[in-house]
Design an enzyme around this catalytic site. Structure first.
Site, PDB file in Angstrom:
ATOM      1  N   LEU A 241       0.861  -1.279  -0.046  1.00  0.00           N
ATOM      2  CA  LEU A 241       0.131   0.101  -0.066  1.00  0.00           C
ATOM      3  C   LEU A 241       0.844   1.284  -0.070  1.00  0.00           C
ATOM      4  O   LEU A 241       1.863   1.233   0.681  1.00  0.00           O
ATOM      5  CB  LEU A 241      -0.925  -0.084   1.212  1.00  0.00           C
ATOM      6  CG  LEU A 241      -1.900  -1.143   1.302  1.00  0.00           C
ATOM      7  CD1 LEU A 241      -2.517  -1.238   2.844  1.00  0.00           C
ATOM      8  CD2 LEU A 241      -2.858  -1.190   0.272  1.00  0.00           C
ATOM      9  N   ASP A 242       0.705   2.080  -0.731  1.00  0.00           N
ATOM     10  CA  ASP A 242       1.315   3.713  -0.852  1.00  0.00           C
ATOM     11  C   ASP A 242       0.422   4.296   0.326  1.00  0.00           C
ATOM     12  O   ASP A 242      -0.566   4.531   0.453  1.00  0.00           O
ATOM     13  CB  ASP A 242       0.782   4.322  -2.444  1.00  0.00           C
ATOM     14  CG  ASP A 242       1.519   5.531  -2.081  1.00  0.00           C
ATOM     15  OD1 ASP A 242       2.595   5.625  -1.496  1.00  0.00           O
ATOM     16  OD2 ASP A 242       0.819   6.691  -2.544  1.00  0.00           O
TER      17      ASP A 242
END
Length: 389
Positions: A241-242
């Site tokens: 996940l960013d």
């Protein structure tokens, strides 16, 4: 209609020609109900509609379908479960109101395009292949008479009417209902079998489900490149996940204000907010909005300047103020507060007045309320790895 089947002859090399008397562009529409009940013979209730009507309408109106349903109710003498197509005439306000006012009538809609599930479509096919096949009609009355004769013959062919009903497994619904007592679960099971039993409906259900899934993902901020990518997600074992904009809101907000021993937190925030109010940087906007929310109106800077690599500086109420990086050594309380904020992933800016460090202001990208649950679920579903943010 195709030309009639007769013995024709002509000289060798010439195509036989059959002359058909009469020509008409009129048509005949027929609406019918194929009625089925366990333990009884099926019935066919129909209503023809010539195109020469007093009102000039060439097709059925919702009132014609209403009269047909009412006739079926009178002839059958009991409640009716009606399953029909999604025609516009079936969905008019008048028809919906009529259905809602009749407690003996329950209506279910077929998928948008499912001719294999509608037994009436099979009956029309049988009619076209038998009594009206290969026949030329002399006039519209001849057409109407032939169609009526064919429908009357089909009324007594119970085996043909039974053969037009697609085997979908809907008989599971009463069994499921009797075992579980749950009407919703019984109908859901019946519809599931119905979709799987019909290749046409299955061919439409799969791309429709993928389209709905990608559309819903786009509404939630998840962009899916194509259906094949959505199908491949079942093999995912690691989720990356960013942080900014995914786990967090993507918008900086003011967090904490730390003041030196000989200064005040309100004074630190007031000077920082006044100077940052003239900047368009995301950190500056967070400081300015947070200061304005906590303190109200802020003084206007007399001078403002962006300093690359350091921050901003200007004159506020006769003092030289700088907000950003401090090139010198911070006193111990402020240095510890700045280091602690950076350890927690926050951004710390130093407020300097007349060359003296006055305090530290921290901002951070706030975590979304749903991020903790989403990461927890993803970590629980991951089989071959973990979650990296």
């Amino acid at each position: 209609m195709t030309p009639p089947i007769t013995r024709t002859w002509s000289r060798r090399g010439r195509t036989p020609v059959v002359r058909v008397r009469g020509r008409s562009r009129r048509r005949l529409s027929v609406a019918a109900l194929a009625c089925y009940k366990p333990g009884e013979r099926p019935r066919l209730i129909y209503r023809p509609c010539p195109d020469a009507r007093p009102d000039g309408r060439k097709s059925f109106s919702w009132k014609d379908y209403r009269d047909l349903i009412q006739t079926a109710h009178q002839q059958l003498g009991g409640p009716i479960v009606l399953v029909w197509d999604n025609l516009n005439t079936h969905l008019t306000a008048g028809m919906r109101r009529y259905i809602a006012e009749r407690d003996w009538l329950t209506v279910y809609q077929l998928p948008p395009y499912a001719p294999d599930l509608n037994p009436v479509e099979g009956i029309w096919s049988v009619l076209r292949r038998t009594t009206t096949a290969n026949r030329a009609f002399a006039d519209p009355h001849d057409l109407i008479t032939a169609v009526r004769r064919g429908l009357r013959q089909l009324q007594y062919r119970h085996d043909v009417l039974d053969g037009c009903l697609t085997g979908t497994g809907l008989v599971l619904a009463p069994v499921w209902l009797g075992v579980t007592g749950d009407t919703v679960a019984a109908f859901t099971a019946a519809v599931a079998v119905l979709i799987i039993a019909c290749p046409c409906a299955l061919g439409l259900a799969t791309p429709t489900a993928l389209m709905v899934g990608t559309g819903r993902g786009a509404q939630l901020g998840i962009l899916i490149k194509g259906p094949e990518v959505l199908e491949s997600t079942r093999r995912v074992d690691t989720v990356v996940l960013d942080k900014t904009g995914t786990v967090t809101t993507g918008r900086m907000t003011l967090q904490e204000v730390y003041a030196a021993e000989d200064s005040d937190e309100k004074e630190v925030l007031r000077l920082a907010g006044a100077l940052e109010h003239a900047s368009e940087h995301s950190i500056a906007r967070a400081v300015a909005e947070g200061a304005q929310e906590r303190l109200g109106d802020l003084p206007a800077p007399e001078h403002f300047e962006n300093v690359p690599g350091l921050g901003v500086r200007g004159r506020v109420e006769g003092h030289e103020v700088t907000v950003g990086r401090f090139p010198g050594t911070l006193p111990e309380p402020l240095a510890g507060a700045k280091a602690g904020a950076e350890t927690e992933g926050r951004t710390a800016v130093v407020v300097v007045r007349d060359g003296v460090a006055l305090g530290v202001v921290t901002v951070a990208d706030a975590v979304k309320e749903t991020s903790a649950d989403a990461v927890r679920v993803a970590a629980a579903d991951a089989t071959g790895g973990g979650v990296c943010t």
